[in-house]
Design a protein around this motif. Structure first.
Motif, PDB file in Angstrom:
ATOM      1  N   SER A 155      -4.733   5.091  -6.908  1.00  0.00           N
ATOM      2  CA  SER A 155      -3.772   5.322  -6.205  1.00  0.00           C
ATOM      3  C   SER A 155      -2.635   5.725  -7.147  1.00  0.00           C
ATOM      4  CB  SER A 155      -3.413   4.456  -5.248  1.00  0.00           C
ATOM      5  OG  SER A 155      -2.934   3.126  -5.746  1.00  0.00           O
TER       6      SER A 155
ATOM      7  N   LEU B 209      -3.504  -1.990   1.336  1.00  0.00           N
ATOM      8  CA  LEU B 209      -4.468  -0.779   1.426  1.00  0.00           C
ATOM      9  C   LEU B 209      -5.826  -0.937   0.349  1.00  0.00           C
ATOM     10  CD1 LEU B 209      -1.746   2.018   1.799  1.00  0.00           C
ATOM     11  CD2 LEU B 209      -3.269   1.177   3.475  1.00  0.00           C
TER      12      LEU B 209
ATOM     13  N   MET C  72      -2.425   1.928   8.882  1.00  0.00           N
ATOM     14  CA  MET C  72      -1.771   0.830   8.707  1.00  0.00           C
ATOM     15  C   MET C  72      -0.275   1.220   8.233  1.00  0.00           C
ATOM     16  SD  MET C  72      -2.510  -1.698   5.039  1.00  0.00           S
ATOM     17  CE  MET C  72      -3.676  -2.728   5.727  1.00  0.00           C
TER      18      MET C  72
ATOM     19  N   ARG D  88      -7.103   5.738   7.644  1.00  0.00           N
ATOM     20  CA  ARG D  88      -7.007   4.261   7.462  1.00  0.00           C
ATOM     21  C   ARG D  88      -5.773   3.847   6.898  1.00  0.00           C
ATOM     22  NH1 ARG D  88      -8.188   0.556  10.062  1.00  0.00           N
ATOM     23  NH2 ARG D  88      -9.236  -0.846   8.847  1.00  0.00           N
ATOM     24  N   VAL D  89      -5.344   4.638   6.025  1.00  0.00           N
ATOM     25  CA  VAL D  89      -3.978   4.344   5.466  1.00  0.00           C
ATOM     26  C   VAL D  89      -2.959   4.828   6.389  1.00  0.00           C
ATOM     27  CG1 VAL D  89      -2.257   5.337   3.822  1.00  0.00           C
ATOM     28  CG2 VAL D  89      -4.800   4.948   3.157  1.00  0.00           C
TER      29      VAL D  89
END
Lengths: 92, 92, 92, 92
Positions: free
Chosen positions: C73, C59, C28, C24-25
């Motif tokens: 993160s 994110l 994006m 998904r990161v």
């Protein structure tokens, strides 16, 4: 060679709380006689570089033995030759 | 115990370019026969956890011996018991 | 101001595999037109510092919205005034 | 969205002591009214994710404006949806 370090160990996939694993890390630091300071984002450690690195290995082994399947650890290491690095010397 | 790692070593106060120090790190990785991949933000390494940690100690010692006064290194370590961790297995 | 960055996002407590979140990161990053490189320990990104920071916020929001309860993160940021920082310029 | 963070900024090539730059970071944190804690390996910060990210951008801009040629910063960010993340809640 003396070093200062910051260690953060994250068990991946063990549930949202990681408090138990962190407590085990602190116990091992105490058992080994390290000078250390816990804070909200990890644990700062002062000692021989070699001892700190051996500790990291032992922590991974211990936490896996106790059932943690996956571990990520972040280790920041600082060494210098102009003076002996200490946690006290790195504070403002 | 097998591990994957990411290592970034920053010489503090040695000038804006750190290319020479990084080249020395790569040379040592090659000499020791590690499987590794350099990228724009560090070097990914695959090997025995114990060997990787010993390498980090040797790198600090070597760079200080060659004149670097202050070093900060960032080491990310991953270990797991459900399968053997590899760099290939961590790519998308 | 241009920057290079390395981002690693770890969902804590979502199971041992984090592949879905990482995908998904990457999606994006592609949607936003960033120049980036995935590797075994994260994703290197090149762009405007402001855009990279906004992306990190988006994110976190996206992954929480999709059900991840806890996120950690690690963002490494590099900026310099003597030349434009690029991922290509940081490789050996 | 609330977050907790750890920030470490390293000026590369500015000399072995980085105390002056760190003091400027602390001043900016105070001016912006963040709740924060300095420690030997960085500064822990509590606040809105968006505000923390904006601060990081402003710090890079300020330190470059004051003459630092190259900066590397390490930002650790934690967010969660099951409770409001605080520095106090992350201590043992």
């Amino acid at each position: 060679m003396k070093a200062t370090a910051e260690l953060q160990i994250i068990p991946v996939g063990s549930g949202v709380s990681v408090r138990q694993e962190i407590s085990r890390v602190v116990e091992m630091l105490q058992d080994h006689g390290f000078f250390f300071e816990t804070h909200a984002s990890g644990t700062n450690i002062e000692g021989e570089l070699e001892d700190i690195l051996r500790l990291v290995k032992q922590l991974h082994e211990m936490l896996h033995k106790e059932g943690t399947v996956r571990l990520v650890s972040y280790l920041k290491l600082e060494t210098r030759t102009d003076k002996i690095p200490t946690l006290a010397g790195k504070r403002l």
